[in-house]
Design an enzyme around this catalytic site. Structure first.
Site, PDB file in Angstrom:
ATOM      1  N   TYR A   1       4.397  14.888 -17.327  1.00 21.71           N
ATOM      2  CA  TYR A   1       3.853  15.438 -16.093  1.00 21.71           C
ATOM      3  C   TYR A   1       2.714  16.409 -16.397  1.00 21.71           C
ATOM      4  O   TYR A   1       2.897  17.416 -17.030  1.00 21.71           O
ATOM      5  CB  TYR A   1       4.956  16.157 -15.309  1.00 21.71           C
TER       6      TYR A   1
ATOM      7  N   LYS B   1      -0.839  17.172 -10.376  1.00 23.44           N
ATOM      8  CA  LYS B   1      -0.875  16.314  -9.201  1.00 23.44           C
ATOM      9  C   LYS B   1      -2.193  15.545  -9.221  1.00 23.44           C
ATOM     10  O   LYS B   1      -3.078  15.820 -10.026  1.00 23.44           O
ATOM     11  CB  LYS B   1      -0.731  17.174  -7.949  1.00 23.44           C
TER      12      LYS B   1
ATOM     13  N   ASP C   1     -11.193  16.426 -12.077  1.00 23.56           N
ATOM     14  CA  ASP C   1     -11.205  17.871 -12.333  1.00 23.56           C
ATOM     15  C   ASP C   1     -11.648  18.038 -13.775  1.00 23.56           C
ATOM     16  O   ASP C   1     -10.934  17.638 -14.699  1.00 23.56           O
ATOM     17  CB  ASP C   1      -9.775  18.404 -12.124  1.00 23.56           C
TER      18      ASP C   1
HETATM   19  C1  F6R Z   1      -1.624  22.845  -9.550  1.00 25.67           C
HETATM   20  C2  F6R Z   1      -2.551  23.659 -10.330  1.00 25.67           C
HETATM   21  C3  F6R Z   1      -2.281  25.092 -10.527  1.00 25.67           C
HETATM   22  C4  F6R Z   1      -1.776  25.356 -11.933  1.00 25.67           C
HETATM   23  C5  F6R Z   1      -1.449  26.852 -12.172  1.00 25.67           C
HETATM   24  C6  F6R Z   1      -1.067  27.151 -13.619  1.00 25.67           C
HETATM   25  O1  F6R Z   1      -1.951  21.498  -9.582  1.00 25.67           O
HETATM   26  O2  F6R Z   1      -3.532  23.162 -10.850  1.00 25.67           O
HETATM   27  O3  F6R Z   1      -1.380  25.590  -9.572  1.00 25.67           O
HETATM   28  O4  F6R Z   1      -0.628  24.589 -12.164  1.00 25.67           O
HETATM   29  O5  F6R Z   1      -2.575  27.646 -11.875  1.00 25.67           O
HETATM   30  O6  F6R Z   1      -2.062  26.630 -14.434  1.00 25.67           O
HETATM   31  P1  F6R Z   1      -2.015  26.666 -16.037  1.00 25.67           P
HETATM   32  O7  F6R Z   1      -0.747  25.997 -16.464  1.00 25.67           O
HETATM   33  O8  F6R Z   1      -3.263  25.928 -16.411  1.00 25.67           O
HETATM   34  O9  F6R Z   1      -2.064  28.121 -16.408  1.00 25.67           O
HETATM   35 MG    MG Z   2      -7.567  19.408  -8.359  1.00 28.13          MG
HETATM   36 MG    MG Z   3      -6.840  20.801 -11.220  1.00 30.51          MG
END
Ligand code: F6R
Ligand code: MG
Ligand code: MG
Length: 364
Positions: free
Chosen positions: A230, A233, A11
């Site tokens: 962490y 995923k 990613d």
């Molecule tokens: C799960 C994922 C999304 C982000 C969520 C918050 O793996 O990528 O669910 O965790 O959109 O993202 P941030 O912390 O970047 O604002």
């Molecule tokens: Mg991904």
């Molecule tokens: Mg991602």
């Protein structure tokens, strides 16, 4: 001459949050590979599953080739520059180290590789999943390679009657990679005892006991074990050789009609059913649901055919509807109990701080 298939995915930035990479970014990745692949790569395909970009290579360099890994790394670095320049969200998020050092494993991107002498015809499937982790493949692999309820070839084909060897990794054992080899069908219950724990034990390889040939290579990266905290995923990839002494393509696809519950979804911290989707699908509801794509190919002398998009078929529309319903059902209970992951699997460290503060407020 042996052929090696390497799929390397990361990613490196996407539109509107963690939804889908831009066309500009996909094009940059393609251009970079095209100009830098030289004679190293026999063939390649680029695809996206949710916010992840996967590069599927065929080459002659064998598993763990530093030249192939470096080419993938440099391509993701070039893509990251484009993602930054065009303001994509989370640019370079899976590139956890500053520079390449011999092997891309441990630097963030997920890797699955298979080396083999091509059969007369060499069909295989390439799976990629988003908003979940490597344990998501445990159940479909168990059912596809060890259960005649899905793999009728275990009963019907003499080429499969000896069953398969599962190589399972303990992904919590971070000091050194640790594997166990167990044979189906004799050790089925032991295999099940491990694979029930998707966050700790993950299928890494599956090998035919009839021919000794490797059928499956799956990625086992757990980002938080690399970063020390962490950070997300791990959106796993996997390659599976099919037909002949291996299960048929349809036997491997069969268990994906369950839409089994996996870890991931919103903020990598929830439980949700795995939805089989068309190649190139993005992410939507509750930053999910967790999705999986499957592309079928044949490879000959290292050259790929065009892909068949395995989940682009009317049958899977029905499955998607069922999975959407399962997803909605579980989401009704929000943060409560089984709808959210246990404390150790929550993606955001903030809750650790919150628990510390609350701890001080407890009185007895
Ligand atoms: C799960 C994922 C999304 C982000 C969520 C918050 O793996 O990528 O669910 O965790 O959109 O993202 P941030 O912390 O970047 O604002
Ligand atoms: Mg991904
Ligand atoms: Mg991602």
């Amino acid at each position: 001459m042996k052929t090696t298939l390497s799929v390397i995915k990361a990613d490196i930035g996407s539109i509107g949050g963690h939804l889908r990479p831009s066309e500009d970014l996909m094009e940059t990745v393609k251009q970079h590979l095209e100009s830098n692949k030289g004679s190293l790569v026999v063939d390649y395909r680029i695809s996206n599953t949710g916010d992840d970009i996967a590069i599927l290579f065929s080459h002659r360099e064998g598993v763990g080739s530093s030249a192939i890994h470096e080419l993938a790394w440099d391509t993701f670095v070039a893509g990251t520059a484009k993602a930054k320049e065009t303001g994509l969200y989370g640019a370079g998020q899976d590139l956890l180290k500053d520079s390449f050092s011999g092997n891309i494993k441990g630097l963030g991107p997920a890797v699955a590789e298979l080396e083999f002498e091509e059969r007369e015809n060499e069909p295989f499937l390439f799976f990629a999943a988003d908003k979940t982790d490597p344990g998501a493949y445990n159940l479909p692999l168990y059912l596809g390679f060890a259960d005649p309820m899905h793999c009728s070839g275990l009963m019907l084909s003499p080429k499969m009657s000896k069953g398969f060897k599962f190589v399972i990794m303990d992904v919590e054992h971070t000091e050194k990679d640790r594997y166990i080899e167990l044979n189906a069908p004799e050790e089925l219950y032991d295999i099940a005892a491990l694979l029930r724990d998707n966050e700790r034990f993950v299928v890494s390889k599956i090998i035919s006991r009839e021919t000794g040939e490797q059928a499956v290579a799956a990625s086992t990266t757990r980002l938080h074990n690399i970063a020390g905290k962490y950070i997300g995923k791990d959106d796993p990839v996997m390659l599976i050789r099919v037909q002949g002494s291996f299960p048929a393509a349809g036997e491997i696809l069969s268990p994906f009609n369950i839409g089994h519950y996996v870890a991931g979804f919103m903020r990598g911290s929830h439980t949700g059913p795995l939805m089989p989707v068309k190649m190139g699908s993005g992410i939507s509801f509750f930053d999910g649901p967790p999705i999986v794509t499957a592309a079928a190919y044949c490879v000959q002398k290292g050259k790929f055919t065009e892909p068949v998009d395995c989940f682009d078929h009317p049958y899977w529309d029905y499955v998607r509807e069922k999975v959407a319903r399962k997803s909605t059902e579980l989401r009704q209970q929000g943060f409560s109990g089984a709808a959210m992951l246990p404390y150790s699997e929550l993606e955001y460290g903030g809750i650790v701080e919150k628990m510390k503060q609350l701890e001080n407020k407890f009185k007895s």
